[in-house]
Design a protein around this motif. Structure first.
Motif, PDB file in Angstrom:
ATOM      1  N   THR A 126       0.876  -1.159   0.000  1.00  0.00           N
ATOM      2  CA  THR A 126       0.000   0.000   0.000  1.00  0.00           C
ATOM      3  C   THR A 126       0.915   1.210   0.000  1.00  0.00           C
ATOM      4  OG1 THR A 126      -1.790  -1.101   1.183  1.00  0.00           O
ATOM      5  CG2 THR A 126      -1.750   1.302   1.253  1.00  0.00           C
ATOM      6  N   ALA A 127       0.824   2.035  -1.043  1.00  0.00           N
ATOM      7  CA  ALA A 127       1.730   3.164  -1.226  1.00  0.00           C
ATOM      8  C   ALA A 127       0.950   4.465  -1.127  1.00  0.00           C
ATOM      9  CB  ALA A 127       2.419   3.063  -2.588  1.00  0.00           C
ATOM     10  N   VAL A 128       1.390   5.346  -0.221  1.00  0.00           N
ATOM     11  CA  VAL A 128       0.696   6.615   0.015  1.00  0.00           C
ATOM     12  C   VAL A 128       1.607   7.763  -0.401  1.00  0.00           C
ATOM     13  CG1 VAL A 128      -0.436   8.079   1.716  1.00  0.00           C
ATOM     14  CG2 VAL A 128      -0.488   5.587   1.986  1.00  0.00           C
ATOM     15  N   ASP A 129       1.063   8.702  -1.186  1.00  0.00           N
ATOM     16  CA  ASP A 129       1.821   9.897  -1.541  1.00  0.00           C
ATOM     17  C   ASP A 129       0.857  11.038  -1.835  1.00  0.00           C
ATOM     18  OD1 ASP A 129       4.897  10.470  -2.187  1.00  0.00           O
ATOM     19  OD2 ASP A 129       3.672  11.717  -3.495  1.00  0.00           O
ATOM     20  N   ILE A 130       1.358  12.255  -1.680  1.00  0.00           N
ATOM     21  CA  ILE A 130       0.512  13.422  -1.863  1.00  0.00           C
ATOM     22  C   ILE A 130       0.564  13.980  -3.285  1.00  0.00           C
ATOM     23  CG2 ILE A 130       2.195  15.234  -1.260  1.00  0.00           C
ATOM     24  CD1 ILE A 130      -0.115  16.329   0.597  1.00  0.00           C
ATOM     25  N   SER A 131       1.569  13.567  -4.067  1.00  0.00           N
ATOM     26  CA  SER A 131       1.745  14.089  -5.422  1.00  0.00           C
ATOM     27  C   SER A 131       0.868  13.343  -6.411  1.00  0.00           C
ATOM     28  CB  SER A 131       3.214  13.976  -5.849  1.00  0.00           C
ATOM     29  OG  SER A 131       3.349  14.185  -7.238  1.00  0.00           O
ATOM     30  N   GLN A 132      -0.003  14.071  -7.082  1.00  0.00           N
ATOM     31  CA  GLN A 132      -0.858  13.448  -8.089  1.00  0.00           C
ATOM     32  C   GLN A 132      -0.031  12.866  -9.223  1.00  0.00           C
ATOM     33  OE1 GLN A 132      -3.428  15.764 -11.000  1.00  0.00           O
ATOM     34  NE2 GLN A 132      -5.034  14.922  -9.685  1.00  0.00           N
ATOM     35  N   GLU A 133       1.034  13.583  -9.635  1.00  0.00           N
ATOM     36  CA  GLU A 133       1.898  13.102 -10.714  1.00  0.00           C
ATOM     37  C   GLU A 133       2.560  11.785 -10.340  1.00  0.00           C
ATOM     38  OE1 GLU A 133       4.559  16.016 -12.531  1.00  0.00           O
ATOM     39  OE2 GLU A 133       3.339  17.606 -11.677  1.00  0.00           O
ATOM     40  N   TYR A 134       3.107  11.726  -9.135  1.00  0.00           N
ATOM     41  CA  TYR A 134       3.759  10.491  -8.687  1.00  0.00           C
ATOM     42  C   TYR A 134       2.760   9.342  -8.603  1.00  0.00           C
ATOM     43  CZ  TYR A 134       8.296  12.530  -7.321  1.00  0.00           C
ATOM     44  OH  TYR A 134       9.544  13.100  -7.303  1.00  0.00           O
ATOM     45  N   CYS A 135       1.590   9.616  -8.028  1.00  0.00           N
ATOM     46  CA  CYS A 135       0.596   8.559  -7.840  1.00  0.00           C
ATOM     47  C   CYS A 135       0.117   8.000  -9.181  1.00  0.00           C
ATOM     48  CB  CYS A 135      -0.592   9.078  -7.025  1.00  0.00           C
ATOM     49  SG  CYS A 135      -0.227   9.320  -5.277  1.00  0.00           S
ATOM     50  N   ARG A 136      -0.104   8.868 -10.141  1.00  0.00           N
ATOM     51  CA  ARG A 136      -0.536   8.397 -11.462  1.00  0.00           C
ATOM     52  C   ARG A 136       0.547   7.540 -12.113  1.00  0.00           C
ATOM     53  NH1 ARG A 136      -3.541  13.768 -14.068  1.00  0.00           N
ATOM     54  NH2 ARG A 136      -5.468  13.597 -12.841  1.00  0.00           N
ATOM     55  N   GLU A 137       1.796   7.987 -12.003  1.00  0.00           N
ATOM     56  CA  GLU A 137       2.895   7.218 -12.589  1.00  0.00           C
ATOM     57  C   GLU A 137       3.015   5.849 -11.923  1.00  0.00           C
ATOM     58  OE1 GLU A 137       7.779   7.421 -13.042  1.00  0.00           O
ATOM     59  OE2 GLU A 137       6.653   9.244 -12.588  1.00  0.00           O
TER      60      GLU A 137
END
Length: 247
Positions: free
Chosen positions: A66-77
């Motif tokens: 389960t990977a959590v991040d605040i960056s939309q760009e990172y999450c989409r990639e």
């Protein structure tokens, strides 16, 4: 809105990726598997996961991420890569402190990449408690930071620069607010004709202070390393990896 909500977009995001190496990432992944005591199929929580530098290779090894991040760009990639490779990675976009996590228990959790400096002391306590709540007794947590007081203050630099390769340059102008225990920085990224400047606040903790905050959250720090070789942390070392166990 905290500065890190919008920092990892555009050129700073590109710069962070360019500053990573595949060999060091592989080494960190080996380190995580070993110290977290992961077995094939273990559920693992990656906090501030970025573009999946650690989550993807861990999933390739058979762990469930389960990977959590605040960056939309990172999450989409990360979502696109995990889907294309059919890897067991669930991506959650948002601020870890504020979001509602799905009900789950993880064998281990980690927060690498120096994200541990983002939070004030009040928020840090909430952040650590939220991590502890995801772990069973005996579950392990690893945190990485380059901003312990013992690392930065002995040789504090008000101005610094770094060449990130491919004609990209990173410049930092730093001011230390001793009353708040925070570095106020103006970071400028230059790449060809493109130039971006962002303001950041990076909180500085002593090792003893972090240990106490973790213990209040039910996380007992058992070891602190200065490198992936397992060397113990000492005054002046540039980075620290903290290993904590859920009580």
């Amino acid at each position: 809105m905290a500065w890190y909500h919008t920092f990892f977009e555009g050129l700073p995001q590109v710069a962070w990726k360019q500053n990573q190496t595949e060999d060091y990432t592989d080494w960190e992944v080996d380190f995580l598997v070993d110290l977290l005591g992961l077995m094939p199929g273990s559920r693992v929580l990656d906090i501030m996961a970025g573009y999946g530098r650690h989550a993807l290779p861990l999933a390739e090894r058979g762990h469930v991420l389960t990977a959590v991040d605040i960056s939309q760009e990172y999450c989409r990639e990360l979502e696109q890569t995990a889907r294309a490779q059919n890897l067991p990675v669930t991506v959650l976009e948002g601020d870890f402190v504020e979001m509602q996590l799905p009900a789950a228990t993880y064998a281990g959790a980690y927060c690498l990449g120096n994200s541990f400096s983002f939070f004030s002391r009040e928020v840090m306590q909430e952040f650590l408690q939220k991590i502890a709540d995801q772990l069973p007794p005996g579950g392990r947590f690893i945190a990485h930071t380059q901003l312990l007081a013992e690392s930065v203050l002995p040789d504090f630099q008000e101005r610094s620069w770094m060449n990130l390769g491919d004609d990209m340059m990173y410049l930092a102008q730093n001011e230390y607010d001793a009353l708040r225990g925070v570095i106020l920085a103006e970071l400028t990224y230059v790449w060809g004709n493109e130039r971006v400047t962002r303001s950041v606040e990076q909180y500085v903790y002593t090792l003893a202070e972090l240990k106490s905050l973790m213990q209040q959250a039910g996380l007992l720090v058992t070891e602190v390393f200065s490198s992936l070789d397992g060397e113990s942390f000492a005054l002046g070392d540039e980075q620290a990896y903290l290993l904590a166990v859920r009580q």
